[in-house]
Design an enzyme around this catalytic site. Structure first.
Site, PDB file in Angstrom:
ATOM      1  N   SER A  28      56.812 -19.576 -17.298  1.00  0.00           N
ATOM      2  CA  SER A  28      57.263 -19.215 -15.956  1.00  0.00           C
ATOM      3  C   SER A  28      57.610 -17.737 -15.924  1.00  0.00           C
ATOM      4  CB  SER A  28      58.489 -20.044 -15.577  1.00  0.00           C
ATOM      5  OG  SER A  28      59.568 -19.672 -16.423  1.00  0.00           O
TER       6      SER A  28
ATOM      7  N   ASP B  34      53.241 -20.695 -14.652  1.00  0.00           N
ATOM      8  CA  ASP B  34      53.916 -21.636 -13.766  1.00  0.00           C
ATOM      9  C   ASP B  34      54.528 -20.862 -12.591  1.00  0.00           C
ATOM     10  OD1 ASP B  34      54.885 -24.096 -12.966  1.00  0.00           O
ATOM     11  OD2 ASP B  34      56.688 -23.985 -14.217  1.00  0.00           O
ATOM     12  N   HIS B  35      54.201 -21.247 -11.384  1.00  0.00           N
ATOM     13  CA  HIS B  35      54.749 -20.610 -10.171  1.00  0.00           C
ATOM     14  C   HIS B  35      54.555 -19.088 -10.116  1.00  0.00           C
ATOM     15  CE1 HIS B  35      56.558 -24.151  -8.331  1.00  0.00           C
ATOM     16  NE2 HIS B  35      56.936 -24.517  -9.535  1.00  0.00           N
TER      17      HIS B  35
ATOM     18  N   HIS C 295      62.420 -30.351  -8.214  1.00  0.00           N
ATOM     19  CA  HIS C 295      62.736 -29.615  -9.442  1.00  0.00           C
ATOM     20  C   HIS C 295      64.191 -29.833  -9.880  1.00  0.00           C
ATOM     21  CE1 HIS C 295      59.307 -26.808  -8.200  1.00  0.00           C
ATOM     22  NE2 HIS C 295      58.954 -27.289  -9.358  1.00  0.00           N
TER      23      HIS C 295
ATOM     24  N   GLY D  30      58.259 -31.014 -10.775  1.00  0.00           N
ATOM     25  CA  GLY D  30      59.566 -31.643 -10.627  1.00  0.00           C
ATOM     26  C   GLY D  30      59.541 -33.101 -11.053  1.00  0.00           C
TER      27      GLY D  30
ATOM     28  N   SER E  66      60.322 -34.427 -14.180  1.00  0.00           N
ATOM     29  CA  SER E  66      61.155 -34.886 -15.290  1.00  0.00           C
ATOM     30  C   SER E  66      61.925 -36.130 -14.848  1.00  0.00           C
ATOM     31  CB  SER E  66      62.151 -33.795 -15.708  1.00  0.00           C
ATOM     32  OG  SER E  66      61.508 -32.820 -16.510  1.00  0.00           O
TER      33      SER E  66
ATOM     34  N   ASN F  63      54.168 -31.826 -14.737  1.00  0.00           N
ATOM     35  CA  ASN F  63      55.012 -30.772 -15.306  1.00  0.00           C
ATOM     36  C   ASN F  63      56.338 -31.332 -15.810  1.00  0.00           C
ATOM     37  OD1 ASN F  63      53.009 -29.128 -14.368  1.00  0.00           O
ATOM     38  ND2 ASN F  63      54.324 -27.883 -13.039  1.00  0.00           N
TER      39      ASN F  63
ATOM     40  N   ARG G 256      70.108 -22.612 -37.450  1.00  0.00           N
ATOM     41  CA  ARG G 256      69.066 -23.567 -37.863  1.00  0.00           C
ATOM     42  C   ARG G 256      69.599 -24.995 -37.859  1.00  0.00           C
ATOM     43  NH1 ARG G 256      67.849 -20.284 -43.274  1.00  0.00           N
ATOM     44  NH2 ARG G 256      70.112 -20.398 -43.165  1.00  0.00           N
TER      45      ARG G 256
HETATM   46 ZN   LIG Z   1      57.268 -26.365 -10.341  1.00  0.00          ZN
END
Ligand SMILES: [Zn+2]
Length: 314
Positions: A50, A83-84, A182, A214, A216, A256, A283
């Site tokens: 992005s 992205d976008h 999103h 959007g 997820s 996405n 780590r």
């Molecule tokens: Zn998007």
């Protein structure tokens, strides 16, 4: 195998009823978590950058990481996507930087202007073998500096416009507003995706790949971990995975995933800090974070149905 564009991936995803996971990368650990899962599951892959990621990590660093991923995984078809992209210049820059796919997001502009900008990007990208994703109908929620509309159910893409847009702009795939949003606080109640609209656009544009942003799921296990270990994310809610699976079997060829990556990493780091307050070796918390991403992505590849599909997408 060098980087590929998404043409063959989308062709196979459309034909065989699955979607390709497009995962956002911001640093080495996130990228390693993703590719370790993808390599294990033998899935095709889209890595996305992005504008915010570019600002944070510099494109030269991200490109270097992605180049290692490509070199070390010759059997995995990998595409890179902006992205976008906010305007022609940004898209041009990513094409010139070697990305194989760019998204031009001009959905905030009037319909005809959106077509004109998208067409301009297409005319620059296609001769360079780069594909173009466009967006129609505004998406909801907040993603970095992309602020969408509030009530996604009122802004579902119009199938007539979608057909006209694709024909006039020449874009290779189209992100449509279909009830997703999103971010981690997508909905007040469980969302209903507009499957009828996805179906209708799919019917009227046979073979044409659609894209879901959007998407997820805001996985509960991670939200619970975050809240358990000192976080504050009440009412976080995403798109149910069975809805994502259903859309993946339809014309949705690219899904996405960004928020779920962030949640997995954050949840794990919070857990390490809570359980081992003396820990200060990066780590020892980034490592478990990377492992959490690996497990989450492995799971997602099955939700999308693209596990085991790397070979047919070559
Ligand atoms: Zn998007």
């Amino acid at each position: 195998m060098a980087l590929v564009n998404t043409k063959k991936m989308f062709e196979m995803a459309y034909k065989n009823g699955y979607a390709i996971g497009a995962f956002n990368v911001n640093n080495m650990e996130i990228t390693q978590g993703i590719i370790n899962a993808v390599a294990e599951e033998k899935a095709p892959l889209i890595l996305q950058v992005s504008r915010g990621a570019r600002k944070y990590a510099k494109i030269s660093y991200l490109n270097a990481i992605i180049n290692v991923v490509v070199k070390e995984n010759p059997d995995i078809p990998i595409a890179t996507n902006l992205d976008h992209g906010d305007n022609f210049e940004t898209c041009k820059q990513f094409v010139d930087d070697g990305f194989t796919s760019v998204m031009i997001d001009a959905s905030h502009l009037p319909f005809e202007e959106n077509i004109a900008v998208t067409k301009k990007v297409v005319e620059y990208a296609h001769p360079r073998d780069v594909v173009v994703e466009a967006e129609l109908g505004q998406l909801g929620g907040i993603e970095e500096d992309v602020v969408g509309i509030d009530d996604v159910s009122k802004h579902i893409a119009n199938p007539d416009e979608a057909v006209e847009f694709v024909e006039k702009s020449g874009c290779d795939s189209l992100a449509i507003a279909c009830g997703t949003s999103h971010g981690a606080f997508k909905f007040k109640s469980e969302p209903k995706l507009a499957f009828d609209v996805i179906q209708e656009i799919g019917n009227r544009l046979p073979g044409f790949p659609l894209v879901m942003h959007g998407s997820s799921s805001v996985l509960k296990e991670f939200v619970d971990l975050i809240n358990k270990y000192g976080g504050d994310m009440p009412n976080a809610m995403g798109v149910p995975e069975d809805a994502v699976s259903k859309a993946s079997k339809m014309a949705m060829c690219k899904v996405n995933i960004d928020t779920d990556l962030r949640l997995a990493l954050t949840a794990k780091i919070r857990q390490v800090f809570a359980e081992k307050p003396g820990e200060f070796d990066p780590r020892h918390y980034l490592g478990p974070g990377r492992e959490a991403i690996y497990e989450m992505v492995k799971h997602k590849l099955h939700v999308l149905g693209c596990a085991g599909k790397a070979a047919e997408c070559v």
